[in-house]
Design a protein around this motif. Structure first.
Motif, short mmCIF file in Angstrom:
data_model
loop_
_atom_site.label_atom_id
_atom_site.label_comp_id
_atom_site.label_asym_id
_atom_site.label_seq_id
_atom_site.Cartn_x
_atom_site.Cartn_y
_atom_site.Cartn_z
N THR A 349 3.17 -44.99 29.16
CA THR A 349 2.71 -44.70 27.80
C THR A 349 2.29 -45.96 27.06
OG1 THR A 349 4.17 -42.77 27.69
CG2 THR A 349 3.34 -43.65 25.60
N LYS A 353 -1.49 -46.63 25.42
CA LYS A 353 -1.72 -46.94 24.01
C LYS A 353 -2.46 -48.27 23.86
CE LYS A 353 2.22 -44.39 22.11
NZ LYS A 353 3.51 -44.48 21.36
N ASN A 361 -9.94 -47.95 19.61
CA ASN A 361 -9.44 -46.64 19.18
C ASN A 361 -10.45 -45.53 19.42
OD1 ASN A 361 -6.75 -47.20 18.30
ND2 ASN A 361 -7.57 -48.13 16.44
#
Length: 444
Positions: A349, A353, A361
């Motif tokens: 994870t 991210k 993003n």
């Protein structure tokens, strides 16, 4: 909204006088009533629950909400309507004239001529107070009442709109909706711990099952969809999925809804990525356009910043990087990871991210995973033993697509596993899987 306008147009003849009592009025949702731009005294009926009461010497103000919108409709009535039964939480039916509001806070208001209390509520004993922002932990004590709060109401409206958008996208793009079974005898490649189903009134007898075979709550509709994809080129399902994983994190739920799709005659991952990006963007656009107030509430009080991230994603094309590029980016990162990134190890994870942030993003597809990290049935690249893809977004990540291979290659992959993996030493996987999943080999 269009239907409501037609009803209002048909009733404009009674706008200059009081509503005739015997005559039926237009029944409007609060959302539709608030959306009327040129209200001029149309006779309407609104039903809902009182959110607030304000009584003055000559006038009574009620705010009524029916769950169709975050905003409530203001009802203005003569003070003679005031009673103890008109309290927060009481359900009412209000009949009157929809007129332009004199207040700048709302466009329209309902001038009440008749108020009927359908159900009363003891406001003092009611555990939820309208002007208080209750913590989610507190609301969990009242699962039968928490849907009346602004926060949970907004979440449920957003979820409802997203569900409708998903179905709309697939329908508009030629997919057939398949209802895959909730009760099933397969565990779909061991995707998670299973909930086994037994009748509550039955005294369990060894080696005896209600369905003659063990039955479980489904962990995935994938195998059933693959069967259907042999008759329909594009299919999808969207239903409840269950995992018996004793975890308290939001990434591991005992029950959740999952979208799954199968497309026949696909030759490249690019085809699948177009479907995935289109689904994501179409759903997001519909939620943002149809639930702006709800999204704004979530943005302010529940998930700060998510609205901006969604709008940013809609403005950009999704990026594509390979697994090898992802590992190289992670190795060069200045951030210290708990799990050291290296080739041949699945992404954690924290890695996912970081990759999303590194890519501005913007959602990013990670393609060409090592075949050792993925199930045996996934098709490999012809020029390189790599396969599958992963879509990473600033909101949620997960494996969303893969290309599957055909029967002759499946047997070859199983034979490779028999010789290369110590876990399967002395086991004929091809024979074992052929017995357990004979239909799967048949349709391939």
């Amino acid at each position: 909204m269009l239907g409501a306008r037609r009803l209002l147009g048909a009733l404009r003849l009674c706008s200059s006088v009081s509503c005739p009592r015997p005559r039926a009025t237009a029944k409007l949702r609060v959302r539709d009533a608030l959306g009327v731009q040129d209200a001029s005294g149309e006779c309407v009926t609104v039903q809902g629950w009182i959110r607030s009461v304000r009584s003055q010497k000559e006038v009574l103000f009620l705010h009524v909400n029916d769950g169709s919108s975050l905003e409530s409709l203001q009802v203005v009535a003569d003070s003679s309507f005031d009673s103890r039964e008109l309290a927060f939480g009481s359900s009412v039916q209000v009949q009157g004239q929809l007129v332009k509001s004199q207040s700048k806070r709302q466009n329209v208001e309902l001038k009440a001529e008749k108020i009927e209390v359908v159900g009363t509520c003891e406001a003092k004993a009611f555990p939820i107070k309208y002007k208080e922002r209750h913590p989610l932990e507190y609301l969990r004590q009242y699962p039968h009442l928490r849907c009346r709060t602004n926060a949970l109401g907004s979440i449920l409206r957003v979820r409802s709109e997203a569900t409708a958008a998903i179905h709309s996208y697939f329908k508009d793009n030629g997919f057939m909706h398949i209802h895959t079974p909730v009760l099933t005898s397969n565990d779909c490649e061991g995707a998670g711990e299973l909930f086994q189903v037994e009748p509550s009134s039955k005294i369990k007898v060894p080696e005896e099952n209600f369905f003659d075979v063990p039955a479980f709550l489904t962990v995935s509709g994938q195998l059933h969809l693959e069967v259907m994809s042999g008759a329909f080129t594009q299919v999808f399902t969207f239903g409840p999925t269950f995992r018996a994983e004793n975890s308290q994190s939001r990434r591991h739920l005992a029950e959740f809804y999952m979208v799954e799709a199968e497309v026949s005659f696909v030759e490249s991952l690019q085809d699948l990525m177009q479907v995935m990006e289109g689904l994501f963007k179409a759903t997001t656009e519909m939620v943002l356009s149809h639930c702006p107030e709800d999204v704004e509430l979530c943005h302010q009080f529940i998930a700060s910043g998510q609205k901006d991230r969604l709008e940013h994603m809609l403005k950009n094309n999704f990026l594509i990087i390979s697994y090898a590029e992802a590992i190289e980016i992670l190795k060069q990162a200045s951030q210290n990871f708990t799990f050291t990134p290296k080739w041949g190890v699945d992404l954690q994870t924290e890695h996912e991210k970081y990759l999303v942030r590194h890519c501005g993003n913007i959602p990013v597809f990670v393609i060409n995973y090592p075949s050792e990290l993925k199930p045996f049935y996934m098709r490999e690249n012809e020029d390189d033993p790599q396969n599958t893809l992963l879509l990473l977004t600033p909101v949620i990540n997960g494996q969303l697509a893969n290309l599957e291979t055909l029967t002759p290659v499946l047997y070859g992959r199983l034979a490779d596993l028999e010789t290369s993996s110590p876990l399967y030493a002395g086991i004929s996987l091809s024979a074992l899987f052929h017995v357990a999943y004979v239909f799967y080999f048949f349709i391939k």
